[in-house]
Design a protein around this motif. Sequence first.
Motif, short mmCIF file in Angstrom:
data_model
loop_
_atom_site.label_atom_id
_atom_site.label_comp_id
_atom_site.label_asym_id
_atom_site.label_seq_id
_atom_site.Cartn_x
_atom_site.Cartn_y
_atom_site.Cartn_z
N GLY A 73 47.29 -8.05 16.72
CA GLY A 73 48.43 -7.16 16.51
C GLY A 73 48.49 -6.03 17.51
O GLY A 73 49.05 -4.96 17.22
N GLY A 74 47.92 -6.26 18.70
CA GLY A 74 47.87 -5.21 19.70
C GLY A 74 49.03 -5.22 20.68
O GLY A 74 49.98 -5.99 20.54
N ILE A 75 48.93 -4.34 21.67
CA ILE A 75 49.99 -4.18 22.68
C ILE A 75 49.35 -4.21 24.07
O ILE A 75 48.26 -3.67 24.28
CB ILE A 75 50.73 -2.84 22.49
N ILE A 76 50.05 -4.85 25.02
CA ILE A 76 49.61 -4.87 26.42
C ILE A 76 50.64 -4.13 27.26
O ILE A 76 51.85 -4.40 27.16
CB ILE A 76 49.46 -6.30 26.95
N GLU A 77 50.18 -3.22 28.10
CA GLU A 77 51.06 -2.54 29.05
C GLU A 77 50.55 -2.81 30.46
O GLU A 77 49.34 -2.72 30.71
CB GLU A 77 51.09 -1.03 28.78
N VAL A 78 51.48 -3.16 31.35
CA VAL A 78 51.10 -3.47 32.74
C VAL A 78 51.94 -2.61 33.67
O VAL A 78 53.17 -2.55 33.53
CB VAL A 78 51.33 -4.97 33.07
N SER A 79 51.27 -1.95 34.60
CA SER A 79 51.98 -1.20 35.65
C SER A 79 51.34 -1.53 36.99
O SER A 79 50.13 -1.73 37.08
CB SER A 79 51.90 0.31 35.39
N SER A 80 52.17 -1.64 38.02
CA SER A 80 51.64 -2.04 39.33
C SER A 80 52.45 -1.43 40.46
O SER A 80 53.68 -1.32 40.36
CB SER A 80 51.65 -3.57 39.44
N ILE A 81 51.73 -0.99 41.48
CA ILE A 81 52.36 -0.50 42.72
C ILE A 81 51.83 -1.38 43.85
O ILE A 81 50.62 -1.46 44.06
CB ILE A 81 52.01 0.98 42.98
N ILE A 82 52.75 -2.03 44.55
CA ILE A 82 52.36 -2.97 45.60
C ILE A 82 51.50 -2.27 46.65
O ILE A 82 51.81 -1.16 47.11
CB ILE A 82 53.61 -3.60 46.26
N ASN A 83 50.38 -2.95 47.01
CA ASN A 83 49.43 -2.48 48.02
C ASN A 83 48.76 -1.15 47.64
O ASN A 83 48.23 -0.45 48.52
CB ASN A 83 50.10 -2.33 49.40
N LEU A 84 48.76 -0.83 46.35
CA LEU A 84 48.11 0.41 45.94
C LEU A 84 47.23 0.21 44.71
O LEU A 84 46.01 0.37 44.78
CB LEU A 84 49.16 1.49 45.67
N GLU A 85 47.81 -0.18 43.57
CA GLU A 85 47.01 -0.32 42.36
C GLU A 85 47.75 -1.14 41.30
O GLU A 85 48.97 -1.30 41.35
CB GLU A 85 46.66 1.04 41.78
N THR A 86 46.94 -1.64 40.36
CA THR A 86 47.47 -2.34 39.18
C THR A 86 46.66 -1.90 37.97
O THR A 86 45.42 -1.82 38.05
CB THR A 86 47.36 -3.87 39.33
N THR A 87 47.34 -1.58 36.87
CA THR A 87 46.65 -1.13 35.66
C THR A 87 47.07 -1.98 34.46
O THR A 87 48.26 -2.18 34.23
CB THR A 87 46.96 0.34 35.37
N PHE A 88 46.07 -2.48 33.75
CA PHE A 88 46.30 -3.16 32.47
C PHE A 88 45.78 -2.25 31.37
O PHE A 88 44.61 -1.82 31.40
CB PHE A 88 45.54 -4.49 32.41
#
Length: 533
Positions: free
Chosen positions: A507-522
Motif C-alpha cells: 500500500g505504498g507510494i513511489i516517487e521518481v524525479s530525474s534531471i538528465i546528466n545530473l541525478e535521479t531519485t527514487f
Amino acid sequence: MFTIRLRTKITILVIAIVTISIYSTTLLTTKRLVDNFSNEMNINLMNIAKVIASSPNVVEGMKTGTYRKNPIQAYVMKILNETENVEIIVVADMNGYRYAHPNPERLGERFVGGDEQRVIEYGDSYISEATGTLGKAIRAFVPVYDQETGEQLGFVMTGALSHTIGVIKRQRVLNSILVSFIGLFIGIIGAILLANNIKKILLGLEPEEISKLYVEKQSILDTIHEGIIAIDENENITLINSSASKLLGLDEDKIIGKRVTDVLLSTRLPDILKTGEGEYDREQVLNGTVIITNRVPIKDGDKILGAIATFRDKTMVTRLAEEVTGVKQIVDALRANTHEFMNKLHVILGLIEMGELHEAKNYIISVSENQQQIVSLLMKRIKEPAIVGLLLGKFSKAKEHGVTLIISEDSTLEKRYDNINNNSLVTIIGNLIENAIESVSVSSSREKKVYIKIKEEHSRIIIAVKDTGPGIKEEFIPLIFKREFTTKGTHRGVGLSLVRQSVENLGGIIEVSSIINLETTFKIMLPKGGVVR
C-alpha cells in the motif's frame, strides 16, 4: 436488444420442422387416401355389379320378361344388406324397366339418370355419376347376357350416394389430421426434451456465452506463463498452450489428438487417470527439461474424464523465488563482499611478500577502520541483520564498479515494523541500489555516487536512493516499472517491476524525479498500517 435463448430457438426450430414435415406428409397422405378410396369404391361397385350380372338368378329372372314375382329383387336385397358402402343396386331390362331396386315401389318403372345409354346401346361396362331417384350417386354399369345365346338381356347398376362417399372421405381426412396432431404433439414434447437436454449438455450456457468463454479461454491460455497439457480418458492430448509448446519444444498443431505417452515419454498423466488423485509441486524431467508440476484429474462427479498438468521450468521458478524473496539480492551482496575481502587479502599478501610489513600494517589498519566505521554505522542505525548484510554487500559491489555508496547518518530502521515484511524491504532496497550502481557506473560523470537514506517514522518507512547517473528521460519514467521494459539490452527490466509490485502490495507510494546528466531519485513511502499518511 432482445435475444432469443438457445432453448427457445431449438424448440421453435424443431417444432417448425416437425410441423412442416407432418403437414406436408399429411397433405400428400390425405390426397392419396381420398384417391385410393375413390378407386377402391369404383372397383368395389364394378366388381359387385359384375358378380350380380353373371349370377344365374339374375339371368334366369331376366328371361321371364316380367318383374312380378321375380326372384331377382330378393337376391339383390340380400346382397345389398350384406355389402358395405353399396347403397344402390338396380337391375333393368333393355328398355330400362326395373327388375330390382332398393325401393320395391319403384319396380317396373323406367330407369332414371340418363347415363344408362352406353350399357344398353353398346354393352359397355363403366363408371359414371348421375342423379337418380335416390339422389346423386357414383354408379357402375355392367350388361347382363344370356350365356347360352349371347344375347344382352339388360344391365346391372350398383351405386353409392355421393353424399355418403363425401362423408366417408371427410372422416378419413379428419382421421389423418387427428393422427398428424398427435404426431405434432409428440414432436413438440420431443423438441422441448431435446432443447432441455442440449441446454444441460452445454451447462445452461447460451451460444454467445460459449463463444465468449472460448475466446477468454484462449486468451487466458496464451497469457499464462505456466505450461498446460490436458488429456482425455483415452490418454489423447486435447489441449496444450503456447507456454508448454515453447518449454518442451513441441509443435502444438501436430500433437493435439496424439497419445500423450508417444509425445512425452516420462509423463505421469496416465497414472492420474488410474488413481484419480492429484499430485502437487512434483519435480520431473520432461523432454530433457526439469520442471515443477501439478497434476490433477478432470472429473464429472465420480467419473474421470481426463487429466491436466500445469508446470514451469524449475530454473525459472527458482530465479523468480529468489527475486521475489530478496534472496538473490543478499547472495549477490555477500558474493561482492567476499570478492572485495579476497582482493584486500591479495593486497596484504603482496605487501608481505615484498617485505613491506609497515605498509601492510598501515593498510590493514586503514581497511579495518574503514570497515569498522561502516559496520558500526549500519549496526547502530539499522537493526535488521538482513538489511545490514545487504548494505555491506552493496558497499563492496559499489567499490568494484568505482562508485561511492553513501548512507545517510540519520537513517534508522528497527527490527519490527508492523505489516512490512523483511523480504519486501530486501527486494525494494536491493533493486534500487543495484539499479543506481549500474546507472552511475556507466555514466560519464566525474562524481560517481549513490546516496541512500532509510528512515523509519512513527507510521511509515521512507526509503530514498539518489544517484549521479545519466538520468531518465521524462517519457520513459511512466514505463520503467513495467516488467521487461529496459534500455540496457535483453533479459533485463525485472528489478524495478519487483520494486513496484512489492510497494503496491504494501500500500505504498513511489516517487521518481530525474534531471538528465545530473541525478535521479527514487523515493519510497511504506505505511506501517496499510495507508500512507
